[in-house]
Design an enzyme around this catalytic site. Sequence first.
Site, short mmCIF file in Angstrom:
data_model
loop_
_atom_site.label_atom_id
_atom_site.label_comp_id
_atom_site.label_asym_id
_atom_site.label_seq_id
_atom_site.Cartn_x
_atom_site.Cartn_y
_atom_site.Cartn_z
N ASP A 9 0.86 -1.16 0.00
CA ASP A 9 0.00 0.00 0.00
C ASP A 9 0.91 1.23 0.00
OD1 ASP A 9 -2.45 1.52 0.38
OD2 ASP A 9 -1.78 1.78 2.45
N ASP A 11 -0.35 4.99 0.90
CA ASP A 11 -0.71 6.03 1.87
C ASP A 11 -0.77 5.47 3.29
OD1 ASP A 11 -1.18 8.12 -0.13
OD2 ASP A 11 -2.83 6.82 -0.76
#
Length: 237
Positions: A9, A11
Amino acid sequence: MTYEAVLFDLDNTLYPYAPCNEAGKRAALDALRERGYDLDRAAFDDLYARGRREAKRETRTTAASHDRHVYFKRGLSLYADAPDSASALAAGDAYWDGYLDAMSLCDGVEAVFDALDAAGTDVAVVTNHTTRVQLRKLTRLGVGDRIDLLVTSEEVGREKPSALPFTTALAELDRRPSEVLAVGDNVETDVVGANALGIDSALFVADGDAPAEADLTARQRSDHRLDAFADLTEVAT
């Protein structure tokens, strides 16, 4: 276990989100004040929240639900009871400029990337957002050239935990689920999405906001929990 690829991922996983979001909001508020809006911080927060709520309601499960220009377009229209395209553009641009200026990698990311590179492990970023913004973030963080693959929800038309972002990465990397580890900070998008496909998952919990294991269902439980990003070196290599 050694993995052939790691799907990160972006963020709040490769960098801390909260300080960047705050810097972006401050920059957007300054931009609106320069354009004649008499806003204090509370009024700005209300404008932003209303615009975000409207955008999320109508664009939920799509990459557009993250678009700050949409938030400001909707928020300003509600605040002023009239559209103001130029100010929405200025506020959205200022938000992302301020956001990017505040970005820095989480401690340990570079060392983990070095270890994955030495092990010959593919590195992908699988993220819910628009492609241009995520490309800007990777460039600002200085890791764009260390990523073998970027898959955004905008490109595939579905947001995690949909299988599509993950299966797109698997197909592009020519890897099976059993050969891959997914790493992220969000139980519902990162862990649930990976678990549904039989991909091992690692939950990054450095900000202390992750729920306790006892409060999670089987589909929400990760295979690994990382209190520090550097812990990933032992897990993935």
